[in-house]
Scaffold this active site. Sequence first.
Site, mmCIF file in Angstrom:
data_model
loop_
_atom_site.group_PDB
_atom_site.id
_atom_site.type_symbol
_atom_site.label_atom_id
_atom_site.label_comp_id
_atom_site.label_asym_id
_atom_site.label_seq_id
_atom_site.Cartn_x
_atom_site.Cartn_y
_atom_site.Cartn_z
ATOM 1 N N SER A 25 -40.865 -8.189 -118.342
ATOM 2 C CA SER A 25 -41.375 -6.686 -118.702
ATOM 3 C C SER A 25 -40.723 -5.962 -117.875
ATOM 4 C CB SER A 25 -42.996 -6.987 -118.866
ATOM 5 O OG SER A 25 -43.457 -5.654 -118.958
ATOM 6 N N TYR A 74 -50.660 -8.188 -114.343
ATOM 7 C CA TYR A 74 -49.508 -8.345 -115.268
ATOM 8 C C TYR A 74 -48.109 -8.008 -114.626
ATOM 9 C CZ TYR A 74 -46.857 -8.329 -119.768
ATOM 10 O OH TYR A 74 -45.929 -8.522 -120.735
#
Length: 278
Positions: free
Chosen positions: A161, A174
């Site tokens: 990501s 995350y």
Amino acid sequence: MNELNLKNKVAVITGGAGVICSTMAKSLAAEGVKTVILDLNMEAAEKVATEIEKEFKTKSVGISASVLDKTSLEGALKQIHEKVGPVDILINGAGGNSPAATSKVEKMVGNENLEDTFFGLKIEGFDKVFDLNFKGTLLPSMVFATDMVSKKSGVIINISSMNSYRPLTKIPAYSAAKSAVNNFTQWLAVHFAKVGVRVNAIAPGFLLTNQNRFLLIDEKTGEMTARSKKILNGTPMERFCTPEELTGTVLYLASDLSKAVTGIIIPVDGGFSAYSGV
Ligand code: NAD
């Protein structure tokens, strides 16, 4: 001859019933790849596999397994051998964030309720997010790459990501877990470099999907949140990316077009990672 030369290869796509990974699976099926849609959600996995067989006339099977449970992955591998054959390509797509590891406040000023800041983050949320994104990449690699090492040929594509390069506000677990995915991508690429298995990652920019909808769209009004507007301001293309826009990079990394490429993380982000904001 098909340039990509992917026909009849076997690809396992974890989280394959999800928004991004079902699209990736379809792009491989369009090239004649036999796809295994591996997901916790059996019904959704079977639905995607059925759609693929219908649309692309290539073999596709839905298999239920958890990327956090090695025994369940070993059971899946057995089924894959029976139904489609040894694995050539693995996409580690299962991943996501959790509200329990998301702070309400972006930057503290000092007068807020501590529960809304770093201090209110739940350790269970960290465990969940680290497990799903990091261990959920590690364990399937451990189980499915055994076939690749035996054949001295294979490809692993991890899904990272944007926040793996620089953390986004609110989502420290995350961000850190995806950073760990990048680091592991490089580690495993080096480890497997001489046995014919390439390991790379894709770092998608911002897509509007189930896992981030609660941060990007106001539940009550259905309007874009202030965070959404900030994202678009930070994205030179000034728009969200679509799952389809990731598939070119998937095909590149899965095929011999990237024969000498291993250990890299490719951003597909509308320019987000290149932009200083000024
Ligand atoms: P999604 O929530 O649509 O799909 C995730 C899938 O994983 C679901 O089908 C779910 O059932 C499955 N899953 C969850 N836990 C599992 C487990 N333990 N074992 C097996 N399957 C499990 O997610 P998405 O938005 O399509 O994201 C896919 C990947 O892309 C994730 O790794 C995510 O972190 C990453 N990503 C997403 C975005 C975005 O904007 N959505 C951006 C960058 C990266």
